[in-house]
Design a protein around this motif. Structure first.
Motif, PDB file in Angstrom:
ATOM      1  N   ILE A  44      35.205  38.143  32.326  1.00 28.13           N
ATOM      2  CA  ILE A  44      34.385  39.355  32.528  1.00 28.13           C
ATOM      3  C   ILE A  44      32.991  38.985  33.046  1.00 28.13           C
ATOM      4  O   ILE A  44      32.054  39.777  32.972  1.00 28.13           O
ATOM      5  N   SER A  53      28.855  34.893  31.877  1.00 26.62           N
ATOM      6  CA  SER A  53      28.061  33.677  32.125  1.00 26.62           C
ATOM      7  C   SER A  53      27.735  32.852  30.875  1.00 26.62           C
ATOM      8  O   SER A  53      26.954  31.914  30.930  1.00 26.62           O
ATOM      9  N   CYS A  62      29.616  30.676  29.388  1.00 28.92           N
ATOM     10  CA  CYS A  62      30.085  29.297  29.572  1.00 28.92           C
ATOM     11  C   CYS A  62      29.124  28.520  30.480  1.00 28.92           C
ATOM     12  O   CYS A  62      28.857  27.335  30.245  1.00 28.92           O
ATOM     13  N   ILE A 121      34.238  32.045  38.100  1.00 29.20           N
ATOM     14  CA  ILE A 121      33.505  30.802  37.838  1.00 29.20           C
ATOM     15  C   ILE A 121      34.281  29.632  38.434  1.00 29.20           C
ATOM     16  O   ILE A 121      35.500  29.653  38.506  1.00 29.20           O
ATOM     17  N   PRO A 160      33.970  35.460  25.398  1.00 30.60           N
ATOM     18  CA  PRO A 160      34.291  36.646  24.590  1.00 30.60           C
ATOM     19  C   PRO A 160      35.686  37.200  24.849  1.00 30.60           C
ATOM     20  O   PRO A 160      36.118  38.143  24.185  1.00 30.60           O
ATOM     21  N   LEU A 184      38.963  31.355  28.822  1.00 36.32           N
ATOM     22  CA  LEU A 184      38.922  29.903  28.644  1.00 36.32           C
ATOM     23  C   LEU A 184      39.706  29.570  27.385  1.00 36.32           C
ATOM     24  O   LEU A 184      39.402  30.086  26.301  1.00 36.32           O
TER      25      LEU A 184
HETATM   26  S1  SF4 Z   1      35.003  32.417  31.465  1.00 35.87           S
HETATM   27 FE1  SF4 Z   1      34.520  33.550  29.609  1.00 35.87          FE
HETATM   28  S2  SF4 Z   1      32.486  32.784  29.027  1.00 35.87           S
HETATM   29 FE2  SF4 Z   1      32.793  32.213  31.158  1.00 35.87          FE
HETATM   30  S3  SF4 Z   1      31.927  33.879  32.356  1.00 35.87           S
HETATM   31 FE3  SF4 Z   1      34.095  34.341  32.108  1.00 35.87          FE
HETATM   32  S4  SF4 Z   1      34.190  35.641  30.308  1.00 35.87           S
HETATM   33 FE4  SF4 Z   1      32.203  34.653  30.267  1.00 35.87          FE
END
Ligand code: SF4
Ligand code: SF4
Length: 557
Positions: free
Chosen positions: A150, A153, A155, A179, A200, A204
């Motif tokens: 979602i 950011s 991570c 990402i 959240p 991951l």
């Molecule tokens: S991978 Fe998870 S922690 Fe990283 S930006 Fe996406 S939702 Fe956020």
């Protein structure tokens, strides 16, 4: 710090003027939903789910980036705020795959929880969702599902701000945003798996744990990592009496909200391992054979009696608890009368700037503090090894440590006339033993360990041994409660006939004529707190979930 008065949902609170609305609300148990905000990271303000109404502000404000001010009046749940939250949820869910039935995060997912709590419960979106990669091998220990992300950011900020490595970044824009790691790089740092905890959603996942269990089938027990002298606070996840994962618990005095990948992956698999000692063993005709506890205890008691006290040495352990080491030191001094008492230090590498310590044992400070030290004119570890080689020390009693892996020690062990070992698993050291006691692992017993900051912390049983099962069977409980205790908490998985070291030593002392009144680990800890200055005033209750500092940090190792 100057305080200001703010009103949250009609109640006035006095809060630190430097706080944001979300921090002030959290402190006062007012929940404002959030995805991207995390108390241990900088605020990025990009998910917008924390929108609140601040009187005299024309537009809704994000609680994570709006600082409190004197007289501020905040509404976190009026109609305007609820409508805004529903709109944000609808927006976030537009392209989300909604694959909760096959998602590892289901049951502990913020998005899933908020979908029930803060969304309308239906979608007006009839177009095709944007599809993205579902299995991106983003790092050696972490898998990425781009569709579930979602774009909060968290991570990225974790890698930048905590791990200190800029390994992740957003690429593309709008609904194509995702990402990625830098070309040719992967998410590979000693703390990489913390991103799994803070993500959240289920974007991951932990490669070691994924698809092993639904979280609602597991029990969780507060404990302490035994991978180094930091003693990170952890939660042990168990199903069917087998450990499946470790997660960090927040403790600002020790590990903030993090743990290292080594602690998370390498410190507990020996507990489930099939090479555990499942009962005591005695060497007969050159082979270690399983025997009952009484036979093993009687054998050790009679053999130890046959040596002169100067021919005996004992080695406590920085892997064992304060309770184990305390009873062992007491036994060595009061029953065996030996002055040759020590334990082995295990250091490797250096302390890093985040959590990892060079001391790879959890309880060096504790072993020392409770009396595992050479007595007056007694020998330390190296002298003991030399004395064994010279034939002066003939009997060695060693607690929970694989000393044979230390160069030069194997040669000494083969020179012993009698060698007793407490061990959880088969090891190089146990191959030389005449008697091996099956010791409970750190995940099967109550006790305390003392970290490098001289902070005493509690470990608790997360999986059960045969002995605990029997105690449960003898305990006055309804049949239903017994069923629930056996099946719901620990399940039907394997049990080992293992006992905590303090208990084994207490039994041997008893057979040798010295009765210690220790029925459980609390009794031992209470005596430690009466007899040892730094521990005075402590109890299991005071140590609690977050630990307690030793009164005087006179304990230097
Ligand atoms: S991978 Fe998870 S922690 Fe990283 S930006 Fe996406 S939702 Fe956020
Ligand atoms: S830093 Fe040490 S105590 Fe913390 S998780 Fe890693 S090994 Fe365990």
């Amino acid at each position: 710090m100057p305080n200001v008065k703010i009103t949250l949902d009609g109640t006035q609170y006095e809060v630190d003027s430097k706080k944001t609305i979300i921090e002030a609300a959290k402190e006062n148990a007012v929940h404002i939903p959030h995805f991207c905000w995390h108390g241990k990271l900088s605020a990025s303000g990009n998910c917008r789910i924390c929108l609140v109404e601040v009187e005299k502000m024309p537009k809704l404000a994000i609680a994570c980036m709006t600082q409190v001010a004197d007289g501020m009046v905040v509404n976190t749940k009026n109609e305007r705020v609820i409508n805004a939250r529903e709109a944000v949820m609808e927006f976030i869910l537009i392209n989300h795959p909604l694959d909760c039935p096959i998602c590892d995060e289901a049951g502990e997912c913020k998005l899933q929880d908020y979908a029930y709590k803060y969304s309308k419960g239906f979608s007006r979106f009839v177009e095709n969702k944007v599809h993205k990669e579902k299995r991106v091998d983003i790092g050696p220990r972490v898998m990425f599902d781009a569709e579930r992300c979602i774009s909060c950011s968290r991570c990225i900020r974790f890698c930048d701000e905590i791990a200190g490595v800029h390994q992740l970044q957003f690429v593309n824009r709008g609904d194509r945003v995702t990402i990625e790691t830098f070309p040719g790089e992967s998410l590979d740092n000693p703390y990489s798996m913390n991103v799994v905890d803070i993500c959240p959603v289920g974007a991951l996942t932990n490669k070691d744990f994924r698809f092993k269990s639904r979280v609602w089938e597991m029990s969780f027990t507060d404990s302490i990592c035994n991978g180094c002298a930091r003693g990170c606070n952890i939660e042990i996840g168990v199903r069917n009496n087998e450990i499946l994962r470790l997660n960090p618990r927040t403790n600002d005095d020790v590990n903030s909200a993090w743990m290292c990948d080594h602690g998370r992956l390498d410190t507990w698999k020996n507990v489930n391992d099939e090479h555990r000692f499942k009962s005591p063993k005695i060497r007969k005709d050159g082979q270690l054979v399983g025997v009952g506890w009484d036979e093993a205890i009687a054998k050790v008691a009679s053999e130890l009696k046959s040596f002169n006290k100067n021919e005996i040495a004992v080695l406590g352990s920085a892997f064992a608890t304060n309770e184990d080491n305390y009873v062992f030191a007491k036994f060595a001094k009061e029953v065996l009368g030996t002055r040759n008492i020590d334990f082995v230090r295990h250091t490797e590498g250096v302390d890093d700037a985040v959590l990892i310590r060079a001391d790879k044992t959890p309880n060096t400070s504790g072993a020392f503090a409770v009396g595992i030290v050479p007595q007056e004119n007694g020998m330390g570890f190296e002298q003991i090894i030399s004395a064994i080689k010279a034939g002066k020390i003939k009997a060695l009693y060693c607690l929970e440590d694989d000393i044979a892996t230390i160069p030069g020690v194997e040669e000494a062990l083969s020179n012993l006339e009698f060698f007793v070992v407490h061990a959880t698993n088969h090891s190089k050291t146990s191959e030389y033993a005449d008697v091996v006691f099956a010791a409970s692992s750190y995940a099967e017993k109550n006790g305390t360990i003392t970290n490098f900051q001289h902070r005493v912390q509690r470990i608790r049983p997360a999986v059960t041994t045969l002995e605990q099962d029997r105690a449960m069977d003898n305990f006055e409980m309804s049949r239903w409660d017994k069923f629930a205790a056996h099946n719901d908490k620990w399940g039907k998985g394997p049990r080992r006939d293992a006992r905590p070291s303090w208990k084994i030593v207490t039994s041997i002392a008893g057979v040798m004529g010295t009765k210690y009144k220790f029925n459980n680990a609390d009794d031992v800890f209470n005596e430690i707190c009466q007899k040892i200055e730094g521990f005075k005033g402590l109890s299991y209750l005071k140590v609690g979930k977050k630990g307690a500092a030793l009164k005087q940090a006179t304990v230097t190792v």
